[in-house]
Design a protein around this motif. Structure first.
Motif, mmCIF file in Angstrom:
data_model
loop_
_atom_site.group_PDB
_atom_site.id
_atom_site.type_symbol
_atom_site.label_atom_id
_atom_site.label_comp_id
_atom_site.label_asym_id
_atom_site.label_seq_id
_atom_site.Cartn_x
_atom_site.Cartn_y
_atom_site.Cartn_z
ATOM 1 N N VAL A 16 82.196 14.842 77.505
ATOM 2 C CA VAL A 16 82.108 16.240 77.693
ATOM 3 C C VAL A 16 80.577 16.488 77.923
ATOM 4 C CG1 VAL A 16 82.578 18.558 76.234
ATOM 5 C CG2 VAL A 16 84.046 16.473 75.773
ATOM 6 N N ALA A 17 80.491 17.551 79.108
ATOM 7 C CA ALA A 17 79.123 18.092 79.047
ATOM 8 C C ALA A 17 78.909 19.375 78.479
ATOM 9 C CB ALA A 17 78.953 18.225 80.527
ATOM 10 N N VAL A 18 77.692 19.465 77.765
ATOM 11 C CA VAL A 18 77.468 20.881 77.403
ATOM 12 C C VAL A 18 76.903 21.682 78.596
ATOM 13 C CG1 VAL A 18 76.042 21.889 75.601
ATOM 14 C CG2 VAL A 18 77.027 19.862 74.956
ATOM 15 N N THR A 19 77.243 22.685 78.778
ATOM 16 C CA THR A 19 76.744 23.515 79.948
ATOM 17 C C THR A 19 76.443 24.994 79.570
ATOM 18 O OG1 THR A 19 78.971 24.567 80.927
ATOM 19 C CG2 THR A 19 78.133 22.319 81.427
ATOM 20 N N PRO B 284 70.315 19.778 68.199
ATOM 21 C CA PRO B 284 70.987 21.087 68.834
ATOM 22 C C PRO B 284 71.229 20.565 70.098
ATOM 23 C CG PRO B 284 68.810 21.384 68.183
ATOM 24 C CD PRO B 284 68.910 19.708 67.856
ATOM 25 N N LEU B 285 72.523 21.379 70.394
ATOM 26 C CA LEU B 285 73.211 21.041 71.556
ATOM 27 C C LEU B 285 72.695 21.488 72.831
ATOM 28 C CD1 LEU B 285 76.991 20.868 70.322
ATOM 29 C CD2 LEU B 285 75.140 19.192 70.356
ATOM 30 N N ARG B 286 72.100 21.166 73.968
ATOM 31 C CA ARG B 286 71.490 21.793 74.914
ATOM 32 C C ARG B 286 72.311 21.638 76.295
ATOM 33 N NH1 ARG B 286 65.697 19.325 74.818
ATOM 34 N NH2 ARG B 286 65.358 20.655 76.763
ATOM 35 N N PRO B 287 72.339 22.373 77.115
ATOM 36 C CA PRO B 287 72.711 22.280 78.473
ATOM 37 C C PRO B 287 72.328 20.911 79.224
ATOM 38 C CG PRO B 287 72.398 24.645 78.404
ATOM 39 C CD PRO B 287 71.724 23.764 77.144
ATOM 40 N N GLY B 288 73.239 20.082 79.759
ATOM 41 C CA GLY B 288 73.043 18.745 80.255
ATOM 42 C C GLY B 288 73.244 17.395 79.466
ATOM 43 N N VAL C 28 85.667 19.308 71.092
ATOM 44 C CA VAL C 28 85.369 19.809 72.501
ATOM 45 C C VAL C 28 84.881 21.434 72.241
ATOM 46 C CG1 VAL C 28 86.146 20.397 74.793
ATOM 47 C CG2 VAL C 28 86.644 18.145 74.004
ATOM 48 N N ALA C 29 85.683 22.275 71.673
ATOM 49 C CA ALA C 29 85.314 23.688 71.620
ATOM 50 C C ALA C 29 83.860 23.771 70.906
ATOM 51 C CB ALA C 29 86.554 24.092 70.966
ATOM 52 N N ALA C 30 83.697 22.798 69.903
ATOM 53 C CA ALA C 30 82.426 23.027 69.297
ATOM 54 C C ALA C 30 81.432 22.521 69.870
ATOM 55 C CB ALA C 30 82.388 22.125 67.850
ATOM 56 N N ALA C 31 81.460 22.037 71.132
ATOM 57 C CA ALA C 31 80.208 21.477 71.896
ATOM 58 C C ALA C 31 79.689 22.683 72.727
ATOM 59 C CB ALA C 31 80.685 20.254 72.836
ATOM 60 N N THR C 32 79.005 23.612 72.250
ATOM 61 C CA THR C 32 78.689 24.946 73.161
ATOM 62 C C THR C 32 77.120 24.678 73.000
ATOM 63 O OG1 THR C 32 78.769 26.272 71.210
ATOM 64 C CG2 THR C 32 80.756 26.327 72.629
ATOM 65 N N PRO C 33 76.438 25.325 73.872
ATOM 66 C CA PRO C 33 74.811 25.720 73.722
ATOM 67 C C PRO C 33 74.611 26.298 72.737
ATOM 68 C CG PRO C 33 75.831 26.232 75.903
ATOM 69 C CD PRO C 33 76.831 26.002 75.064
ATOM 70 N N GLY C 34 73.511 25.943 71.874
ATOM 71 C CA GLY C 34 73.079 26.344 70.595
ATOM 72 C C GLY C 34 73.866 25.994 69.258
ATOM 73 N N ALA C 35 74.936 25.317 69.481
ATOM 74 C CA ALA C 35 75.438 24.695 68.220
ATOM 75 C C ALA C 35 74.661 23.461 67.820
ATOM 76 C CB ALA C 35 76.853 24.342 68.582
ATOM 77 N N VAL D 204 82.517 21.417 79.104
ATOM 78 C CA VAL D 204 83.216 20.937 80.228
ATOM 79 C C VAL D 204 83.657 19.589 80.095
ATOM 80 C CG1 VAL D 204 82.981 20.624 82.819
ATOM 81 C CG2 VAL D 204 81.912 22.592 82.009
ATOM 82 N N VAL D 205 85.083 19.285 80.299
ATOM 83 C CA VAL D 205 85.441 17.926 79.827
ATOM 84 C C VAL D 205 85.508 17.048 81.240
ATOM 85 C CG1 VAL D 205 87.505 16.821 79.372
ATOM 86 C CG2 VAL D 205 87.101 18.553 78.278
ATOM 87 N N LEU D 206 84.787 16.234 81.433
ATOM 88 C CA LEU D 206 84.349 15.512 82.697
ATOM 89 C C LEU D 206 85.555 14.492 82.910
ATOM 90 C CD1 LEU D 206 80.609 14.839 82.323
ATOM 91 C CD2 LEU D 206 81.860 16.618 83.603
ATOM 92 N N THR D 207 86.259 14.024 82.010
ATOM 93 C CA THR D 207 87.385 13.044 82.040
ATOM 94 C C THR D 207 88.851 13.708 82.190
ATOM 95 O OG1 THR D 207 87.171 12.654 79.749
ATOM 96 C CG2 THR D 207 86.170 11.136 81.258
#
Length: 255
Positions: A242-245, A197-201, A140-147, A250-253
């Motif tokens: 998990v949502a990348v924002t 690439p991880l993008r918001p949304g 979860v911590a690694a799921a950031t925008p740009g990663a 953000v953990v949705l569950t």
């Protein structure tokens, strides 16, 4: 195709995630010696229905399974890694139980899993469950925008391999949205700096599955669903949607 969600869609997915979290909490509270897996399935079904949602799992029929899934939750006990079908097995003190639950609300899905023991855990079970949860937190911590997706997979796998666990190859996380399983696939091992690439949304389910015996081999049960450790060792499973924002994952569950 990878679909990015807008803010309104993420808000709906957060509500679906709350339904899943509530159902999992109710199942865990009900789980006790003598309670059958079918009873746990009925508890989850009641909670999902009460929220005005539907089960993501019931009658789901992926390509690898011979029949549609007959339950609302996956109930995986002891050496079952994932996809255990609820049946009349009655829980016993000392069992290690993994419960996976999915719910659909207003056209969007949430998916989450927890592992726990019936009664106090042994030291080995407590460590296995704790390490699996730690791997989920790392992912979860690694799921950031740009990663990149490989950063998430690497974070999960690094925890498991450092602790000496086996990781079932070919099974892991996935995208979540209007369908329970969407692109992209989210393996439980990977190379950092590689992949999508991880993008918001972007919304993904991150779900480490660790086998205490340390080997990656597993077998499929006679029902064509349950995955079991080949050496009979215990397994644990943890999962969040998990949502990348822009502000980070953000953990949705979450409850």
């Amino acid at each position: 195709m990878v679909e990015l969600k807008n803010d309104a869609e993420l808000a709906v997915m957060r509500e679906a995630g709350r339904v899943v979290a509530t159902a999992l909490a109710a199942v865990r509270e009900h789980a006790a010696p003598g309670v059958s897996l079918l009873e746990l399935d009925a508890v989850a079904a009641e909670m999902i229905s009460r929220a005005g949602a539907t089960s993501s799992f019931l009658n789901y029929h992926p390509h690898f399974a011979p029949t549609p899934f007959p339950g609302v939750i996956c109930t995986s006990v002891n050496d079952v890694i994932v996809h255990g079908i609820p049946d009349d097995y009655r829980l016993r003190t000392g069992d290690l139980v993994s419960i996976d639950c999915g719910a659909c609300l207003d056209g969007f899905h949430g998916d989450s899993a927890i592992s726990f023991t019936i009664g106090p855990p042994t030291e080995a079970d407590a460590t296995l469950i704790g390490d699996t949860a730690a791997a989920l937190a790392a992912g979860v911590a690694a799921a950031t925008p740009g990663a990149r997706l490989g950063d998430v997979s690497h974070a999960v796998g690094e925890v498991g391999r450092a602790a000496g666990y086996g990781i079932p190859q070919g099974f892991g996380g996935h995208g979540v949205g209007r369908r329970m399983h969407e692109d992209p696939s989210v393996p439980n091992e990977g190379r950092p700096g590689r992949g999508l690439p991880l993008r918001p949304g972007l919304v993904i389910a991150i779900e480490p599955m660790f086998m205490a015996g340390g080997r990656d081999r597993f077998v499929t049960g006679p029902d064509g669903w349950a995955l079991r450790t080949a050496d009979g060792s215990r397994a644990a499973h943890a999962e969040h949607t998990v949502a990348v924002t822009e502000a980070g994952p953000v953990v949705l569950t979450a409850p």
